[in-house]
Motif scaffolding. Structure first.
Motif, mmCIF file in Angstrom:
data_model
loop_
_atom_site.group_PDB
_atom_site.id
_atom_site.type_symbol
_atom_site.label_atom_id
_atom_site.label_comp_id
_atom_site.label_asym_id
_atom_site.label_seq_id
_atom_site.Cartn_x
_atom_site.Cartn_y
_atom_site.Cartn_z
ATOM 1 N N GLU A 69 11.187 -4.839 11.663
ATOM 2 C CA GLU A 69 9.961 -4.217 12.150
ATOM 3 C C GLU A 69 8.838 -5.221 12.398
ATOM 4 O O GLU A 69 8.041 -5.036 13.322
ATOM 5 C CB GLU A 69 9.474 -3.157 11.156
ATOM 6 N N ASN A 70 8.779 -6.284 11.597
ATOM 7 C CA ASN A 70 7.617 -7.170 11.650
ATOM 8 C C ASN A 70 7.864 -8.541 12.257
ATOM 9 O O ASN A 70 6.924 -9.175 12.725
ATOM 10 C CB ASN A 70 7.051 -7.347 10.231
ATOM 11 N N ASP A 118 12.337 -4.333 6.975
ATOM 12 C CA ASP A 118 10.961 -4.822 7.155
ATOM 13 C C ASP A 118 10.928 -6.022 8.096
ATOM 14 O O ASP A 118 10.014 -6.159 8.910
ATOM 15 C CB ASP A 118 10.334 -5.195 5.812
#
Length: 153
Positions: free
Chosen positions: A34-35, A31
């Motif tokens: 991705e962010n 995560d």
């Protein structure tokens, strides 16, 4: 023998660097990758830069060694230049076969950059005709070779 050893060491170093960079990616949270832009720059960017450098180096080495081989063997240089000349003639023929008509969408509206007479239209058509010409010639040689093999049998 010594050059093989140096090449093996170079390949091992490249593989270890790649493995290290790859493992760093798996050590981060998916995560976060991705962010979070900072995490992306920290773990993804280095492997992309490393891969890009390897790509450019391999292309440069391949081109240089091919040119060196051609220079060292003048007979192959003559054949290569003759082949490039023939391909150039086919490119000129394809260029004159292509048109530069307007490119329309499904509603019949001229697409942006696809106006009649645009250089890009001419070169796209050239690429299409060039592929057709070379594909047709390759097909003829394929059929010729197939028939020659059948006759010999």
């Amino acid at each position: 023998m010594k050059s093989n050893k140096i090449l093996s060491i170079l390949i091992a170093v490249i593989a270890l660097i790649g493995a290290f960079l790859f493992i760093r990616i798996f050590m981060e949270d998916a995560d976060a990758i991705e962010n979070d832009v900072a995490v992306q720059n920290k773990v993804i960017s280095p492997i992309i830069y490393f891969s890009t450098i390897l790509l450019y180096a391999s292309v440069a080495i391949t081109v240089l060694l091919s040119l060196w081989s051609l220079i060292m063997n003048p007979q192959n240089l003559k054949k290569t230049l003759l082949g490039l000349g023939v391909l150039g003639v086919f490119l000129i023929v394809a260029y004159f076969m292509a048109d530069s008509n307007a490119v329309l969408d499904t509603q019949g509206v001229v697409l942006e950059g696809g106006e009649a007479g645009a250089t890009s239209n001419q070169w796209v058509g050239t690429g299409i005709w060039y592929s057709i010409l070379l594909g047709g010639i390759a097909s003829l040689f394929f059929v010729y070779d197939l028939l020659k093999g059948l006759i010999k049998s």
